[in-house]
Enzyme design. Structure first.
Site, mmCIF file in Angstrom:
data_model
loop_
_atom_site.group_PDB
_atom_site.id
_atom_site.type_symbol
_atom_site.label_atom_id
_atom_site.label_comp_id
_atom_site.label_asym_id
_atom_site.label_seq_id
_atom_site.Cartn_x
_atom_site.Cartn_y
_atom_site.Cartn_z
ATOM 1 N N LEU A 73 -20.319 -8.571 -45.392
ATOM 2 C CA LEU A 73 -20.664 -8.175 -44.068
ATOM 3 C C LEU A 73 -21.774 -9.032 -43.036
ATOM 4 C CD1 LEU A 73 -22.656 -4.751 -45.529
ATOM 5 C CD2 LEU A 73 -20.535 -4.823 -44.162
ATOM 6 N N CYS A 131 -18.930 -0.140 -48.697
ATOM 7 C CA CYS A 131 -18.487 -1.994 -48.537
ATOM 8 C C CYS A 131 -18.684 -2.208 -50.232
ATOM 9 C CB CYS A 131 -19.007 -2.844 -47.531
ATOM 10 S SG CYS A 131 -19.255 -4.495 -47.694
ATOM 11 N N ILE A 192 -8.922 4.300 -46.465
ATOM 12 C CA ILE A 192 -9.915 4.060 -47.136
ATOM 13 C C ILE A 192 -10.385 2.623 -47.173
ATOM 14 C CG2 ILE A 192 -8.941 5.533 -49.563
ATOM 15 C CD1 ILE A 192 -6.958 2.572 -50.181
ATOM 16 N N THR A 194 -11.583 -0.930 -48.963
ATOM 17 C CA THR A 194 -11.382 -1.553 -50.057
ATOM 18 C C THR A 194 -11.448 -1.443 -51.651
ATOM 19 O OG1 THR A 194 -12.755 -3.071 -50.473
ATOM 20 C CG2 THR A 194 -11.155 -3.682 -48.542
ATOM 21 N N GLY A 266 -5.176 -2.971 -40.975
ATOM 22 C CA GLY A 266 -6.786 -4.256 -41.246
ATOM 23 C C GLY A 266 -6.070 -5.218 -41.742
HETATM 24 C C1 SIN Z 1 -17.258 -6.835 -46.261
HETATM 25 O O1 SIN Z 1 -17.659 -7.409 -45.040
HETATM 26 O O2 SIN Z 1 -17.800 -7.784 -47.350
HETATM 27 C C2 SIN Z 1 -15.913 -6.689 -45.723
HETATM 28 C C3 SIN Z 1 -16.101 -4.888 -45.504
HETATM 29 C C4 SIN Z 1 -16.424 -3.525 -46.278
HETATM 30 O O3 SIN Z 1 -15.131 -3.714 -47.106
HETATM 31 O O4 SIN Z 1 -16.207 -2.911 -45.915
#
Ligand code: SIN
Length: 303
Positions: A73, A131, A192, A194, A266
């Site tokens: 994030l 996340c 979805i 990940t 994505g």
């Molecule tokens: C990330 O910033 O780690 C990815 C964001 C997410 O998969 O929600």
């Protein structure tokens, strides 16, 4: 002439193609290479209350037909997003944008959503409770129906725009979580996020990602995403934004037949920055091939 317009939570968009959060920055970066007003909308970089540097590197790993990320994030924080990023976007994008918000507590989610809700260009708020790369927030809200409902309730209490809750596939029953957020007033769900995964370097005999695990995305996850959209369509009445491994106009149509009203793209943007433009350009020919006059008419059509 084919009709690609769909209505997402009461807002009509020219086509259902939405670059997914984290793969399209704040949009203006892509406006340098094509007119991003071609898009239905896009979901901007996941925004938190405070600025975040993200996880230590390496935080990307390759895998056949996909990739793992553990970005964590990274973002400039809501103050800077409002003061600097959204004004830059407004100069090149004349449509409502989807804001993407993450948090580490229910108060965090409510604070950031309330701030973002006041921004005129924000059409929808996508609330990321999924996340997999942060501790003490993110996915911990999305794997428990009560927590997912509590975030939804708190965010709905302080916002006026449609709230789309972004769900994780890393659960036993994604339909249960979808029902929980619908019951607290979610206007839509997106899915979805990940799938939790990892790789090990044979040379170093250690995990490749510093965070050990990361989120798997790319064409390898498409069948899983499609199955989740199908199950959630059977469980709720609110619109679904489908995503996960989508990289062609055919994939978008398949996702809509499973029940998606709109579709996020994505990882494909990271391979080809023109991916969404190409999908939109291909609609006329692919829709004609499969005798589809209107995309709105095919939503859930495979059930
Ligand atoms: C990330 O910033 O780690 C990815 C964001 C997410 O998969 O929600």
């Amino acid at each position: 002439m084919v009709n690609t317009k769909v209505k997402l939570c009461g807002i009509e968009i020219d086509n259902p193609v939405i670059p997914a959060s984290g793969t399209f920055g704040f949009g203006y970066e892509f406006a340098e290479i094509y007119d991003i007003n071609k898009l239905g909308t896009f979901s901007f970089k996941g925004t938190t209350k405070d600025p975040r540097f993200g996880n230590p590197t390496p935080r990307i790993a390759e895998t056949p037909m996909g990739m793992l990320n553990s970005v964590g994030l990274q973002n400039p924080g809501v103050d800077k997003v409002i003061a600097e990023e959204l004004p830059k976007l407004a100069k090149v994008f004349n449509k409502p944008v989807m804001a993407n918000v993450s948090g580490f507590s229910i108060d965090d989610y409510a604070y950031t959503c309330e701030r973002i809700d006041k921004e005129a260009q924000v059409g929808w708020i996508e609330v990321n409770i999924s996340c997999p790369n942060v501790h003490g927030g993110g996915m911990s809200f999305g794997t428990d129906a009560k927590n997912a409902a509590a975030v939804t309730k708190a965010v709905k209490a302080v916002t006026t725009k449609p709230i789309i809750i972004k769900l994780t596939p890393n659960v036993t029953d994604i339909a249960e979580i979808a029902r929980a957020v619908e019951s607290e007033g979610a206007d839509g769900v997106s899915l979805i996020n990940t799938l939790s995964g990892m790789r090990i370097s044979l040379a170093k005999k250690k995990p490749i990602l510093k965070n050990v695990t990361g989120g798997l995305s790319g064409p390898c996850v498409f069948p899983v995403a499609l199955r989740c959209v199908w199950q959630v369509y059977n469980a709720v009445k609110i619109p679904i934004v489908g995503m996960g491994g989508v990289s062609s106009a055919e994939d978008v149509i398949e996702m809509m037949l499973a029940g998606a009203t709109a579709v996020e793209v994505g990882a494909a943007n990271l391979i080809d920055p023109y991916a969404c433009k190409k999908i939109i350009d291909d609609f006329a020919q692919v829709m004609e091939k499969y005798h589809i006059n209107s995309l709105e008419e095919i939503i859930g059509g495979a059930h």
